[in-house]
Design a protein around this motif. Structure first.
Motif, short mmCIF file in Angstrom:
data_model
loop_
_atom_site.label_atom_id
_atom_site.label_comp_id
_atom_site.label_asym_id
_atom_site.label_seq_id
_atom_site.Cartn_x
_atom_site.Cartn_y
_atom_site.Cartn_z
N LYS A 273 -3.52 -4.90 -2.07
CA LYS A 273 -4.45 -5.92 -2.57
C LYS A 273 -3.72 -7.19 -2.99
O LYS A 273 -2.54 -7.17 -3.33
CB LYS A 273 -5.21 -5.38 -3.80
N LEU B 233 -11.77 -0.20 -3.07
CA LEU B 233 -11.80 -1.17 -4.17
C LEU B 233 -11.56 -0.53 -5.54
O LEU B 233 -11.49 -1.24 -6.55
CB LEU B 233 -13.15 -1.90 -4.17
N GLU C 116 0.82 -1.21 0.00
CA GLU C 116 0.00 0.00 0.00
C GLU C 116 0.86 1.26 0.00
O GLU C 116 0.35 2.35 0.27
CB GLU C 116 -0.99 0.02 1.18
N ILE D 38 -9.09 -7.41 -8.39
CA ILE D 38 -8.88 -7.57 -6.95
C ILE D 38 -9.46 -8.89 -6.45
O ILE D 38 -10.62 -9.22 -6.73
CB ILE D 38 -9.51 -6.38 -6.19
N TYR E 15 -8.42 -7.59 -0.06
CA TYR E 15 -7.97 -6.22 0.20
C TYR E 15 -7.71 -6.01 1.68
O TYR E 15 -7.85 -6.92 2.49
CB TYR E 15 -8.99 -5.21 -0.34
N ASN F 102 -11.49 -8.98 3.58
CA ASN F 102 -10.91 -7.72 4.05
C ASN F 102 -10.02 -8.04 5.24
O ASN F 102 -10.50 -8.49 6.28
CB ASN F 102 -12.02 -6.74 4.44
#
Length: 380
Positions: free
Chosen positions: A191, A185, A172, A217, A220, A258
């Motif tokens: 991801k 998203l 990230e 994706i 995440y 998630n």
């Protein structure tokens, strides 16, 4: 054969001093750790070819062939331009499941952006020549968006499942301004990506029909995943993930899951400040299979299926950078029972990658210039 040559390699082109094995006591008995290749510049990823030789990436931008006698080749031509800065450079390497017929090789790397100083993780594939000196017909099949002015957290492991889907881990990009996008998203930051070998999107990806979501994706809420492998019994992706100051994680990746970053972590900011979860924390976060505080800083992940270490079959092995060790994760099926730091205090090497060789030994990359490839086997 490479599996035989590396076991006792002392090669003038690869080693400047004789290879001397170090012995360590483990729960499975004594093991020997032999340096088998030396002289690589910040090596990052490796993969065995069908003839048991290897391809090895150097973060400086070179892809090398290590022959059966241990000789390190000149750089293979055709590799895309990389940003060799900070944690960026030429990173992982993988073979196509049909490599013996199509000779496709995949590399991940820090790709420069159009705007000065920007970059992101990208994946390209090309055809490896028969003499292993060139990649041709090179095309970019994935380019992380957005591109940002950061030299940190590229993620970048590559692994295929048994159905031929390619999984790509991304970071990230570290900065507090960027890392919030791990929850968004419409961004590739933080991801797991799942694509077909040509870069197209599988129809059963979890967010294909979600308005505004990027269809590549798979999961995440990740921070910086530098280890990835498929579980040998379930063919499910597992990843090793850097936490901040503490809170490194081993995660079993489920489609659409998630994993909570940056909302929730067992770690703190590098300053020591806490990372407090919001009051409206999502209730469907996926819990880690294992966390570590303090952080060993994981890089590289491999499930073991070989015969040299029968006691370790089904376990996972994870390199440690800050922890300078190789960590065995004790597994019973998919249940994590515990872990073992194999080499202990005083081990001098940051382990960047780990993989099982065709001979059943474990091969480790050291993160250094010069860097080594080490072979772990039972003590004779």
């Amino acid at each position: 054969m490479f599996r035989q040559a590396l076991a006792g390699l002392v090669c003038a082109t690869a080693l400047t001093t004789p290879a001397i094995a170090q012995t360590y006591e483990t729960e499975a008995g004594a093991v020997a750790l032999d340096p088998v290749v030396e002289g690589l510049q910040f090596p990052w990823g490796m993969v065995f070819l069908p003839d048991d030789s290897m391809l090895v990436t150097e973060r400086s931008g070179n892809l090398r062939h290590v022959a059966a006698d241990g000789t390190i080749s000149d750089p293979i031509t055709g590799v895309p331009e990389v940003v060799f800065e900070g944690q960026g450079g030429l990173l992982d390497v993988a073979l196509d499941p049909e490599f013996e017929s199509n000779r496709y090789v995949y590399v991940s790397y820090a790709e420069p952006g159009d705007e000065a100083g920007t970059n992101s993780t990208a994946v390209a594939r090309g055809v490896l020549s028969e003499d292993r000196g060139q990649l041709s017909d090179v095309e970019v099949i994935f380019s992380q968006q957005p591109k940002l002015p950061s030299t940190l957290h590229f993620g970048s492991r590559l692994t295929f499942d048994n159905d031929g889907y390619l999984f790509i881990t991304t970071g990230e990009r570290s900065d507090a301004e960027f890392r919030v996008q791990a929850q968004n998203l419409d961004s590739h930051l933080g991801k797991v990506i799942r694509i077909l070998p040509d870069g197209s999107v599988p129809e059963d990806n979890p967010f294909v029909d979600t308005q505004g979501a990027l269809p590549e994706i798979w999961s995440y809420g990740h921070r910086n995943m530098q280890g990835a492998d498929m579980h040998p019994q379930t063919d499910q992706l597992w990843v090793a993930e850097h936490g901040p100051r503490g809170g490194d994680e081993l995660n079993k990746v489920v489609p659409g899951g998630n994993y909570g970053w940056p909302l929730l972590t067992e770690g703190t900011e590098y300053s020591g400040d806490p990372i407090n979860p919001p009051q409206d924390l999502p209730d469907d976060l996926v819990e880690a299979e294992r966390t570590w505080v303090p952080s060993p800083a994981p890089s590289g992940l491999a499930f073991y299926t070989g015969d040299l270490f029968p006691q370790w079959q089904g376990d996972a092995f994870m390199g440690a950078l800050a922890g300078t060790d190789l960590i065995r994760i004790d597994l019973e099926g998919e249940e994590v029972l515990g872990d073992e730091f194999l080499f202990g205090d005083g081990f001098p090497h940051r382990i960047r990658d780990v993989t099982e060789g065709p001979d059943g030994a474990l091969y480790l990359i050291t993160d250094a210039d010069p860097g080594q490839i080490l072979r772990l086997s039972p003590e004779q």
